[in-house]
Design an enzyme around this catalytic site. Structure first.
Site, PDB file in Angstrom:
ATOM      1  N   ASP A   1      -5.307  -1.183 -10.836  1.00  0.00           N
ATOM      2  CA  ASP A   1      -6.712  -1.604 -10.905  1.00  0.00           C
ATOM      3  C   ASP A   1      -7.069  -2.165 -12.277  1.00  0.00           C
ATOM      4  O   ASP A   1      -7.731  -3.194 -12.395  1.00  0.00           O
ATOM      5  CB  ASP A   1      -7.640  -0.425 -10.591  1.00  0.00           C
TER       6      ASP A   1
ATOM      7  N   GLY B   1     -14.072   1.302  -2.931  1.00  0.00           N
ATOM      8  CA  GLY B   1     -12.643   1.026  -2.915  1.00  0.00           C
ATOM      9  C   GLY B   1     -12.294  -0.324  -3.526  1.00  0.00           C
ATOM     10  O   GLY B   1     -11.167  -0.803  -3.393  1.00  0.00           O
TER      11      GLY B   1
ATOM     12  N   GLY C   1     -17.940   2.845  -5.542  1.00  0.00           N
ATOM     13  CA  GLY C   1     -17.300   3.777  -4.618  1.00  0.00           C
ATOM     14  C   GLY C   1     -16.848   3.117  -3.327  1.00  0.00           C
ATOM     15  O   GLY C   1     -16.592   3.794  -2.339  1.00  0.00           O
TER      16      GLY C   1
ATOM     17  N   SER D   1     -14.894   1.076 -10.859  1.00  0.00           N
ATOM     18  CA  SER D   1     -14.604   1.907 -12.036  1.00  0.00           C
ATOM     19  C   SER D   1     -13.701   1.164 -13.029  1.00  0.00           C
ATOM     20  O   SER D   1     -13.982   1.151 -14.229  1.00  0.00           O
ATOM     21  CB  SER D   1     -13.989   3.244 -11.628  1.00  0.00           C
TER      22      SER D   1
ATOM     23  N   SER E   1     -27.243   1.364 -17.871  1.00  0.00           N
ATOM     24  CA  SER E   1     -26.729   0.640 -16.711  1.00  0.00           C
ATOM     25  C   SER E   1     -27.888   0.263 -15.811  1.00  0.00           C
ATOM     26  O   SER E   1     -28.822   1.049 -15.636  1.00  0.00           O
ATOM     27  CB  SER E   1     -25.734   1.521 -15.946  1.00  0.00           C
TER      28      SER E   1
ATOM     29  N   GLU F   1       0.847  -1.202   0.000  1.00  0.00           N
ATOM     30  CA  GLU F   1       0.000   0.000   0.000  1.00  0.00           C
ATOM     31  C   GLU F   1       0.876   1.243   0.000  1.00  0.00           C
ATOM     32  O   GLU F   1       1.840   1.326   0.759  1.00  0.00           O
ATOM     33  CB  GLU F   1      -0.894  -0.029   1.248  1.00  0.00           C
ATOM     34  N   HIS F   2       0.516   2.196  -0.851  1.00  0.00           N
ATOM     35  CA  HIS F   2       1.282   3.441  -1.031  1.00  0.00           C
ATOM     36  C   HIS F   2       2.693   3.157  -1.560  1.00  0.00           C
ATOM     37  O   HIS F   2       3.619   3.927  -1.339  1.00  0.00           O
ATOM     38  CB  HIS F   2       1.335   4.254   0.272  1.00  0.00           C
TER      39      HIS F   2
END
Ligand code: ADP
Ligand code: MG
Length: 417
Positions: A199, A151, A149, A155, A95, A61-62
């Site tokens: 992602d 996480g 949304g 998207s 959608s 992470e990061h």
């Protein structure tokens, strides 16, 4: 227009009092086809069906913007698109989550227009159009059971599925890595989110029952097998949303940049924190602001933990792998300063359950979700403990679901066009 909400939200299901989690989407092909016919008023012949999954980052992470390693896994939850080739250059999109239909043309630069949700497929269409891959448009209906949304990258799954649908109706070929890059371009230029490649890469290239070790410097990947009979993953959404995330994120990036600036004076080959060892960091300690030092320490140790975690999974040493997850969480909390009391409470609760090997916050932090790794039998115990203790400790309800590693993007049904 009829609106079918296929994806039940975390909190909605909670309200229904379900114990183990959100339902995965169970619409049969025939039901989806009927919805397609209703929505577009055409027949359901020659429909194609594609899918692309959401994702969770297991560790790392990061590290992405420090040229380091990340280790995502595709979920079994996914975006599914039914599409039908058109003879003209029009794309009509609907959608199951949205009442409004969207229409645009791909014979000229694709317009950036409302509604906001259309930015993702518009951007992907433009990226593919610029590669001269598109001749005809499509009618397409989108379904998802990835929470929006949350996480978990609904998207990216939406982008990758949109791209695959457009390529399929056009009989066009594009490698999965290039498809992922086109989708990242869409997220940058149409959705306005300057994301890394993780992602889209995992959604496009995930392999069932594997997690993907991704080197963010050269974009090389290694698929590491996960043993479904031995381990499962529980995703728990804290339902905390922090408003300062963007500012905090920028501050962390700047601190990493500052660390590299200072360390590269002593070690000129250093281009990113990826190139820095703990010994080098210690050498430079006196010149570094203490906060910057801790930020750099997180990134350096997290990169190593990600590699060690992958090695432990390969060795099927779940206990050891789980320890790296806890260590990652504590480093994000103490050195990187991106956790919050709610995420800490969730990790703490899971840490008391026999059969749970590890837990950590996943994603940028300041809220969002944790990912928990454990035996199948331990998952229900973890859920009971969370439902019992989390509201007492935080005043909030968490929501959760169990998953194993799903497959990356696929054309599920490609009828002769
Ligand atoms: P995340 O990727 O973590 O789920 P984002 O904010 O990046 O969160 O993306 C969520 C947005 O993506 C939604 O607000 C919506 O605009 C769009 N989106 C994702 N899936 C769909 C879908 N199936 N239908 C319509 N819009 C979607
Ligand atoms: Mg997203």
């Amino acid at each position: 227009m009829k609106q079918l909400v296929v994806s039940l939200t975390f909190s909605h299901e909670k309200a229904l009092g379900q114990q183990v989690l959100e339902l995965e989407m169970t619409l049969a092909d025939s039901e989806m086809e009927k919805l397609f016919v209703d929505r577009f008023g055409t027949d359901g012949r020659s429909l194609i069906k594609v899918r692309a999954p959401g994702r969770v980052n297991l560790i790392g992470e990061h590290t992405d913007y420090n040229d380091g390693f990340v280790f995502p896994m595709a979920l079994t939850r996914q975006t599914t698109i039914l599409a039908k080739r058109r003879k003209d250059a029009i794309v009509r999109l609907a959608s199951s989550m949205e009442p409004q239909m969207v229409e645009f043309s791909i014979d000229a630069p694709v317009k950036k227009e409302a509604p906001k949700w259309s930015a993702y497929p518009r951007g992907v269409a433009e990226a593919l159009r610029l590669k001269n891959l598109l001749k005809v448009g499509m009618d397409a209906l989108v379904f998802t059971d990835v929470p929006l949304g949350g996480g978990l990258s609904s998207s990216a799954s939406f982008e990758v599925a949109s791209g695959l649908a457009l390529l399929t109706v056009n009989n066009a070929k594009l490698g999965l890595a290039d498809l992922a890059l086109a989708c990242q371009w869409a997220e940058h230029h149409y959705a306005g989110v300057p994301c890394g490649i993780m992602d889209q890469y995992i959604s496009a290239m995930g392999v069932k029952d594997h997690a993907m070790l991704l080197d963010c410097r050269d974009l090389s990947t290694r698929q590491i097998p996960l043993d479904n009979a031995q381990i499962e993953f529980l995703i728990v959404n804290s339902n905390v949303k922090h408003e300062l995330v963007q500012g905090e994120y920028t501050a962390r990036r700047n601190q990493c940049h500052r660390a590299v600036e200072v360390i590269s004076r002593a070690f000129p080959t250093v281009k990113a924190l990826r190139d820095v060892s703990m010994t080098m960091l210690e050498v430079c300690r006196m010149e570094l602001d203490p906060v910057v030092f801790r930020r750099a320490r997180h990134v350096i140790t997290e990169n190593q933990r990600t590699l060690d975690f992958a090695a432990a999974l390969e060795a099927k040493d779940w206990t050891k792998a789980g320890q790296f997850m806890y260590a990652s969480h504590f480093s994000l909390r103490d050195d990187y300063g991106v956790s919050c009391p709610e995420l800490d409470a969730l990790v703490d609760i899971c840490g008391t359950i026999p059969g749970i090997y590890g837990a950590r916050m996943t994603g940028g932090g300041f809220g969002g979700s944790i990912v928990v790794m454990g035996r199948h039998a331990a998952m229900a115990d973890a859920v009971v403990a969370i439902d019992d203790q989390y509201p007492q400790r935080t005043g909030l309800q968490a929501s959760h679901f169990v998953t194993t590693a799903g497959a990356g993007a696929q054309v599920v049904k490609d009828l002769a066009l």
